[in-house]
Enzyme design. Structure first.
Site, PDB file in Angstrom:
ATOM      1  N   GLY B  52       0.821  -1.203   0.000  1.00 54.00           N
ATOM      2  CA  GLY B  52       0.000   0.000   0.000  1.00 54.00           C
ATOM      3  C   GLY B  52       0.850   1.245   0.000  1.00 54.00           C
ATOM      4  N   GLY B  54      -0.933   4.365   0.159  1.00 59.39           N
ATOM      5  CA  GLY B  54      -1.824   5.434   0.598  1.00 59.39           C
ATOM      6  C   GLY B  54      -1.155   6.186   1.729  1.00 59.39           C
ATOM      7  N   ALA B  56      -1.219   5.735   4.812  1.00 57.25           N
ATOM      8  CA  ALA B  56      -0.629   4.834   5.788  1.00 57.25           C
ATOM      9  C   ALA B  56       0.621   4.170   5.218  1.00 57.25           C
ATOM     10  CB  ALA B  56      -1.651   3.787   6.224  1.00 57.25           C
ATOM     11  N   HIS B 278     -21.913   7.771   4.447  1.00 57.96           N
ATOM     12  CA  HIS B 278     -21.660   9.211   4.481  1.00 57.96           C
ATOM     13  C   HIS B 278     -22.895   9.959   3.996  1.00 57.96           C
ATOM     14  CE1 HIS B 278     -19.794  13.059   3.889  1.00 57.96           C
ATOM     15  NE2 HIS B 278     -18.642  12.607   4.335  1.00 57.96           N
ATOM     16  N   SER B 296     -17.760  16.683   0.065  1.00 52.60           N
ATOM     17  CA  SER B 296     -17.102  16.698   1.377  1.00 52.60           C
ATOM     18  C   SER B 296     -17.991  17.180   2.508  1.00 52.60           C
ATOM     19  CB  SER B 296     -15.878  17.598   1.302  1.00 52.60           C
ATOM     20  OG  SER B 296     -15.427  17.885   2.594  1.00 52.60           O
ATOM     21  N   ARG B 349     -21.673  11.760  11.131  1.00 53.01           N
ATOM     22  CA  ARG B 349     -22.175  11.232   9.864  1.00 53.01           C
ATOM     23  C   ARG B 349     -23.301  10.235  10.017  1.00 53.01           C
ATOM     24  NH1 ARG B 349     -16.252  10.640   7.116  1.00 53.01           N
ATOM     25  NH2 ARG B 349     -16.063  12.872   6.768  1.00 53.01           N
ATOM     26  N   HIS B 420     -18.964   4.727   2.472  1.00 51.48           N
ATOM     27  CA  HIS B 420     -17.837   5.619   2.309  1.00 51.48           C
ATOM     28  C   HIS B 420     -16.558   5.116   2.973  1.00 51.48           C
ATOM     29  CE1 HIS B 420     -15.664   9.355   2.182  1.00 51.48           C
ATOM     30  NE2 HIS B 420     -15.598   9.425   3.481  1.00 51.48           N
ATOM     31  N   LEU B 460      -7.524  10.505   7.761  1.00 52.11           N
ATOM     32  CA  LEU B 460      -6.223  10.978   7.292  1.00 52.11           C
ATOM     33  C   LEU B 460      -5.277  11.046   8.484  1.00 52.11           C
ATOM     34  CD1 LEU B 460      -7.307  13.809   4.819  1.00 52.11           C
ATOM     35  CD2 LEU B 460      -6.980  11.377   4.403  1.00 52.11           C
TER      36      LEU B 460
HETATM   37  C1  LIG Z   1     -14.017  10.467  -1.389  1.00 54.43           C
HETATM   38  C2  LIG Z   1     -13.390  10.327  -0.046  1.00 54.43           C
HETATM   39  C3  LIG Z   1     -13.100  11.454   0.712  1.00 54.43           C
HETATM   40  C4  LIG Z   1     -12.508  11.336   1.967  1.00 54.43           C
HETATM   41  N1  LIG Z   1     -12.245  12.477   2.680  1.00 54.43           N
HETATM   42  C5  LIG Z   1     -11.631  12.366   3.882  1.00 54.43           C
HETATM   43  C6  LIG Z   1     -11.306  13.535   4.638  1.00 54.43           C
HETATM   44  O1  LIG Z   1     -11.569  14.650   4.221  1.00 54.43           O
HETATM   45  N2  LIG Z   1     -10.690  13.380   5.811  1.00 54.43           N
HETATM   46  C7  LIG Z   1     -10.363  12.142   6.302  1.00 54.43           C
HETATM   47  O2  LIG Z   1      -9.783  12.078   7.377  1.00 54.43           O
HETATM   48  N3  LIG Z   1     -10.651  11.029   5.607  1.00 54.43           N
HETATM   49  C8  LIG Z   1     -11.278  11.106   4.419  1.00 54.43           C
HETATM   50  N4  LIG Z   1     -11.576   9.960   3.719  1.00 54.43           N
HETATM   51  C9  LIG Z   1     -11.097   8.660   4.199  1.00 54.43           C
HETATM   52  C10 LIG Z   1      -9.619   8.495   3.893  1.00 54.43           C
HETATM   53  O3  LIG Z   1      -9.322   9.071   2.650  1.00 54.43           O
HETATM   54  C11 LIG Z   1      -9.181   7.046   3.836  1.00 54.43           C
HETATM   55  O4  LIG Z   1      -9.678   6.348   4.912  1.00 54.43           O
HETATM   56  C12 LIG Z   1      -7.659   6.962   3.890  1.00 54.43           C
HETATM   57  O5  LIG Z   1      -7.091   7.793   2.921  1.00 54.43           O
HETATM   58  C13 LIG Z   1      -7.182   5.553   3.702  1.00 54.43           C
HETATM   59  O6  LIG Z   1      -5.787   5.537   3.600  1.00 54.43           O
HETATM   60  P1  LIG Z   1      -4.983   4.185   3.542  1.00 54.43           P
HETATM   61  O7  LIG Z   1      -3.568   4.553   3.415  1.00 54.43           O
HETATM   62  O8  LIG Z   1      -5.386   3.342   4.690  1.00 54.43           O
HETATM   63  O9  LIG Z   1      -5.517   3.431   2.255  1.00 54.43           O
HETATM   64  P2  LIG Z   1      -5.595   3.865   0.706  1.00 54.43           P
HETATM   65  O10 LIG Z   1      -5.280   5.282   0.476  1.00 54.43           O
HETATM   66  O11 LIG Z   1      -6.876   3.332   0.210  1.00 54.43           O
HETATM   67  O12 LIG Z   1      -4.407   3.080   0.040  1.00 54.43           O
HETATM   68  C14 LIG Z   1      -4.438   1.709  -0.169  1.00 54.43           C
HETATM   69  C15 LIG Z   1      -3.177   1.311  -0.865  1.00 54.43           C
HETATM   70  O13 LIG Z   1      -3.067  -0.097  -0.846  1.00 54.43           O
HETATM   71  C16 LIG Z   1      -2.830  -0.581  -2.138  1.00 54.43           C
HETATM   72  N5  LIG Z   1      -3.395  -1.914  -2.191  1.00 54.43           N
HETATM   73  C17 LIG Z   1      -4.639  -2.320  -1.835  1.00 54.43           C
HETATM   74  N6  LIG Z   1      -4.764  -3.644  -1.971  1.00 54.43           N
HETATM   75  C18 LIG Z   1      -3.572  -4.088  -2.426  1.00 54.43           C
HETATM   76  C19 LIG Z   1      -3.073  -5.358  -2.784  1.00 54.43           C
HETATM   77  N7  LIG Z   1      -3.810  -6.447  -2.662  1.00 54.43           N
HETATM   78  N8  LIG Z   1      -1.804  -5.437  -3.239  1.00 54.43           N
HETATM   79  C20 LIG Z   1      -1.024  -4.332  -3.357  1.00 54.43           C
HETATM   80  N9  LIG Z   1      -1.450  -3.115  -3.021  1.00 54.43           N
HETATM   81  C21 LIG Z   1      -2.707  -2.993  -2.575  1.00 54.43           C
HETATM   82  C22 LIG Z   1      -3.423   0.424  -3.062  1.00 54.43           C
HETATM   83  O14 LIG Z   1      -2.830   0.348  -4.325  1.00 54.43           O
HETATM   84  C23 LIG Z   1      -3.081   1.711  -2.324  1.00 54.43           C
HETATM   85  O15 LIG Z   1      -1.773   2.083  -2.625  1.00 54.43           O
HETATM   86  C24 LIG Z   1     -12.202  10.070   2.467  1.00 54.43           C
HETATM   87  C25 LIG Z   1     -12.490   8.937   1.723  1.00 54.43           C
HETATM   88  C26 LIG Z   1     -13.114   9.058   0.489  1.00 54.43           C
HETATM   89  C27 LIG Z   1     -13.536   7.828  -0.221  1.00 54.43           C
END
Ligand SMILES: Cc1cc2nc3c(=O)[nH]c(=O)nc-3n(C[C@H](O)[C@H](O)[C@H](O)COP(=O)(O)OP(=O)(O)OC[C@H]3O[C@@H](n4cnc5c(N)ncnc54)[C@H](O)[C@@H]3O)c2cc1C
Ligand code: SF4
Ligand code: FES
Lengths: 251, 658
Positions: B52, B54, B56, B278, B296, B349, B420, B460
């Site tokens: 991942g 993202g 995190a 949401h 948002s 929410r 969401h 985030l």
């Molecule tokens: C439209 C929208 C708006 C949002 N707005 C907000 C906000 O304003 N404030 C807030 O706090 N939160 C917000 N959120 C929530 C927040 O964005 C997410 O919860 C957060 O960004 C998740 O981050 P992450 O790093 O856990 O995962 P992600 O950003 O989803 O990253 C997942 C990563 O894992 C990789 N991956 C997944 N499965 C595999 C696999 N099997 N093999 C290899 N790689 C894989 C993907 O390629 C990606 O790189 C929002 C969410 C959405 C949908």
């Protein structure tokens, strides 16, 4: 108002990076003008799957104009003719009944085709890896409000930072230059106090990486700015040129 | 196939979260003071896989590499910068109290715990609030262009469930800017050679050697080849599983597969039923629809939510005979302000979503489907001027106009709830380690700090807290006794076995050669989830869902059609593998929702509500995280409980009215 239209699609198909590609023609009926361009392609793919054929490969992910993954060359324009719009945000209401729509991948030396409409944009990552950052490690950082930043500077940096790395600028450029993309990043940091320490080295490193990766030279045609879905201004290229000159001067 | 009966929850075994000793405010400090560390020379000898990129994953990969570990980092997209975090709009919370409005670490902790309806772990939530301030400092240092006031200092806005302004933002693109910050830190390490990046690679399994996670199997999405990677520890930050509903605000490639793989290798899946609906998304408009778009939560700072007061007006609007702007003030029902005077449009929410659904179910909904309410900016445009509103929300308004073809400066937006975010996920202890040694889970993929409901701008915060400031410490406590363990060969029999299983699974899918497209089955699953495992759940509905999901599983494995070859770029195959896992997740969600005979946060069991229609918790019976252990294909999973004992906070009925 929503209505349904019939369209003809001419789509570039290419089985792999080394295969020869060609256009295939497809007809689609009853496409809702409320659907997005990519949803229209979903409908086509669903139809192809039902006919037990291989669907068209195209890149997409967020489908809301922010991840920069989508990118189709539509009727001669990257992301189509709608201004400040990514392919995924383009809607079928912009087309008319009976239209023929030509869809191609980005075409540029820097972005070789992988399959059908998918290209390899890994070069953009390499340019960022060469210097598109501020060298700070995690932790041991002063308070966020320790350095005030004039609002207009922060806003201008934010304008530059809005680049989604889609590559439309390169696809639009007859020289295949990545200057707008590079300039947006250089500019963002050049405008902020955090970016000052490495300002000169950054511009140099990113530009030479860009050259090394086979992107063309910028001749200021302005095509990139016109097609950029995030309206990144070519004034950033002017700033990059100044930064770059400074860098050269120091050598 | 699995039996649908649910483990009796009274006799479930208890698991330990390894919460450090001491007062709430001292636990993290105590932990860090006593944990084991790895010295610099040894760090170089240790490999860590991070799945991942993202918030995190990228922040973890960058920080671990800065410390000196060798990192292998994977993502599905063609670039790490495109992870779904990029789409987050509204903002990120921190307890800076820059506004001098009474914020503090304790208040952020308390709001988050209360917002989660007291179903999160006290010590973790406190730690999250504690590190929140460093996140802002870190991002500013990276050159993230946060919004600023005229004096040059950082600006804040308000988000739901809080009475202070603690949300930092970069226009409506906060996630983008934070992710680009993490991506640049990551890119710097890639440039240095400390992180090896594998883009367009999808993890398909975790490899366990002698009870410890030692590698992964991944599919190269360009060539279709199955590849093996080994390491001393595996960290998964693969995001949430909201796409089990087919239509959601998540990006198309968001999936629950990595979570299911971990679950099947022994990691517990916690609170799968806790998913967030949401309130402010663009309503569903057609059958061809592929995803839903979020508007948002920050819009609720200045937008007012309403429906017509009279049913006949709502009816006339639905038929296109009346426009919202025709309705006079006294004919509008600002139902959130009416029901929740203290928080008004800024209730959490879950509360806002249910209130909108209640109005629509009662016949007051608008839009041609009747499944929409208004989000109106008329007052704020009058008060602040169109320019100010444009500066705050311009990109969101533009996005709305592109999709709906309506100008929200002139006519109210139409919105409706949509799935969401998933609070549930892989269970982790205080160290973010799963029940499998050496397997860590971060970001939305873990069962996280949000309990039964997440407050806006806290995901985030959590993703970056995990990646920048928590995991880089806690993983060392594990790796400290691994320094003598040599690198693993990917030729080991455990790798052979894992790869064989994957290859077999792919072969089976390719061999079905049925009549249904992957999407059509996914859509069918999504409808079942939305209707029976969505905003309002009840026993009969959930039991029905479990039966339907069984049928969908059967349909998938006997009638799916995947064209093309497995050893090639094959998007349909990618989707098929994910949908197979969504079916498993859907079942777990329904099972968990059935078990939890109470309403809390985003989990609303219709049988358990107050007379006013608010969620009715049952702390006596359900003050635990439900943790599910996989027992093999077709077997019923076992329930374990993590008792959520609160030492410092008293549980109360959530009240947003006064
Ligand atoms: C439209 C929208 C708006 C949002 N707005 C907000 C906000 O304003 N404030 C807030 O706090 N939160 C917000 N959120 C929530 C927040 O964005 C997410 O919860 C957060 O960004 C998740 O981050 P992450 O790093 O856990 O995962 P992600 O950003 O989803 O990253 C997942 C990563 O894992 C990789 N991956 C997944 N499965 C595999 C696999 N099997 N093999 C290899 N790689 C894989 C993907 O390629 C990606 O790189 C929002 C969410 C959405 C949908
Ligand atoms: S500058 Fe514009 S066109 Fe070029 S990559 Fe960035 S967003 Fe795309
Ligand atoms: S799919 Fe993300 S920008 Fe188009």
């Amino acid at each position: 108002m929503e209505k349904n239209i019939n369209i003809t699609l001419k789509i570039w198909r290419q089985a792999g990076p080394k295969e020869k590609g060609k256009f295939e023609t497809y007809k689609l009926e009853n496409i809702s003008t409320d659907s997005s361009f990519l949803e229209m392609l979903d409908v086509l793919n669903e139809k192809l799957v039902r006919e037990r054929k291989e669907p068209i490969a195209f890149d997409h992910d967020c489908r809301e104009g922010i991840c920069g993954m989508c990118g189709l060359y539509i009727n001669g324009h990257p992301h189509g003719l709608d201004g400040e719009t990514t392919t995924c945000q383009l809607h079928m209401r912009r087309f008319n009944d009976g239209d023929t729509i030509t869809i191609e991948p980005w075409r540029s030396t820097g972005f070789p085709v992988i399959k059908d409409l998918i290209v390899n944009r890994g070069a953009f990552d390499k340019i960022i890896q060469a210097g598109g950052y501020v060298s700070v490690n995690t932790g041991g950082i002063p308070d966020g409000n320790a350095i005030p930043i004039p609002r207009h500077k922060a806003e201008e940096a934010m304008d530059a930072a809005s680049c989604i790395g889609c590559g439309a600028c390169v696809a639009a450029c007859k020289n295949g230059s990545a200057m707008l993309f590079v300039a947006a990043k250089v500019s963002q940091f050049a405008l902020l106090p955090q970016g000052q320490v490495e300002r000169v080295a950054r511009a140099k490193a990113m530009v030479s990486k860009m050259d090394e990766l086979g992107f063309g030279n910028c001749t200021n045609t302005g095509a990139c700015e016109a097609e950029c879905p995030k309206a990144i201004s070519i004034s950033h290229i002017a700033r990059l040129n100044r930064e770059y000159l400074k860098a050269k001067f120091k050598d | 196939m699995t039996k649908k009966q649910v483990t009796s929850q009274t006799e479930a075994p208890i698991i330990d979260a390894k919460i450090p000793e001491g007062h709430l405010a001292e636990k993290w400090t105590n932990y860090k003071a006593n944990q084991k560390l790895v010295n610099p020379a040894n760090k170089r000898r240790l490999d860590i896989i991070v799945v991942g990129t993202g918030l995190a994953g990228a922040s973890a990969a960058a920080s671990l590499a800065e410390l000196g570990f060798n990192v292998l980092n994977f993502c599905i997209q063609d670039s790490p910068r495109r992870a779904h975090s990029i789409a987050a709009q509204g903002g990120i919370n921190a307890a800076k109290n820059y506004q001098n409005d009474g914020d503090s670490v304790y208040r952020l902790f308390y709001d988050t715990l209360k917002g989660g309806d007291y179903r999160a772990r006290e010590a973790n939530v406190y730690r999250l609030a504690e590190v929140s301030n460093s996140i802002i400092d870190q991002c500013v240092a990276q050159g993230v262009p946060f919004a600023r006031e005229y004096g040059g200092l950082l600006d804040n806005r308000s988000f739901g469930g809080a009475q202070v302004s603690r949300t930092f933002y970069a226009r409506g693109q906060t996630g983008q800017q934070l992710l680009l910050g993490a991506y640049s830190a990551l890119s710097r390490q890639v440039g240095k050679g400390t992180v090896k990046l594998y883009t367009r690679h999808e993890m398909l399994d975790v490899v366990i050697i002698d009870g410890r996670a030692r590698g992964i199997i991944a599919r190269n999405l360009v060539t279709g080849k199955i590849e093996r990677f080994s390491a001393h520890a595996v960290v998964v930050g693969s995001g949430g599983y909201g796409n089990a509903f087919f239509l959601s605000t998540n990006a198309m490639s968001c999936n629950g597969s990595a979570a299911i793989q971990m679950y099947k290798k022994g990691a517990f899946f916690a609170n799968p039923a806790f998913a967030q609906i949401h309130p402010t998304c663009i309503p569903v408009h057609g059958e061809f629809q592929s995803k839903l778009t979020l508007m948002s939560e920050s819009l609720r700072n200045d937008g007012r939510i309403w429906v017509p007061k009279k049913k006949e007006d709502a009816e006339a609007i639905r038929q296109g005979k009346l426009k919202p702007t025709d309705l006079k003030e006294e004919d509008r029902d600002y139902f959130l302000e009416r029901r929740y005077p203290a928080f008004g449009n800024l209730v959490p929410r879950d509360v806002a979503s249910r209130a909108s659904k209640e109005r629509c179910d009662a016949g007051y909904g608008v839009g041609n489907t009747g499944l929409a309410v208004y989000l109106d900016f008329e007052d704020s445009i009058k008060r602040l001027g169109e320019d100010v509103v444009r500066a705050r929300y311009g990109n969101l308004f533009q996005m709305y106009e592109k999709i709906v073809d309506d100008n929200p400066y002139k006519t109210p937006m139409m919105i409706y709830p949509a799935i969401h975010y998933t609070m549930g996920g892989i269970w982790v202890d205080y160290e973010l380690q799963t029940t499998v040694k050496g397997l860590f889970c971060i970001g939305e993929a873990n069962f996280s700090d949000h309990g039964a409901n997440r407050l806006g701008a806290s995901a985030l915060m959590q993703g970056l807290a995990d990646g920048y400031f928590i995991l880089p410490y806690t993983i060392q406590n594990y790796l400290a006794d691994q320094i003598r363990v040599p690198r693993f060969s990917t030729e080991l029999p455990e790798f052979d076995e894992a790869e064989n299983q994957i290859s077999e699974k792919i072969k089976r899918i390719m061999a079905v050669q049925g009549k249904r497209s992957v999407d059509s089955i996914h859509r069918e699953l999504g409808l079942v989830m939305w209707d029976f495992v969505g905003m309002g759940r009840n026993k009969a509905g959930l039991e029905h869902a479990l039966e339907r999901i069984q049928k969908i599983r059967k349909e998938f494995w006997s009638n799916v059609f995947v064209p093309g070859k497995a050893e090639d770029m094959n998007n349909e195959l990618e989707k098929a593998l994910r949908v197979a896992d969504f079916i498993e997740i859907g079942e777990l969600m329904a099972r968990d929702a059935l078990l939890r005979e109470e309403s809390c946060g985003g989990h609303f069991r219709e049988e358990y509500q107050t007379e006013e229609g608010e969620a009715l918790r049952n702390d006596e019976k359900f003050a635990f995280a439900s943790c599910w252990k996989f027992n093999g294909e077709g077997e019923e999973p076992t329930l374990f409980k993590e008792m959520l004992e609160y030492e410092f906070v008293k549980r109360q009925q959530r009240n947003y009215k006064a």
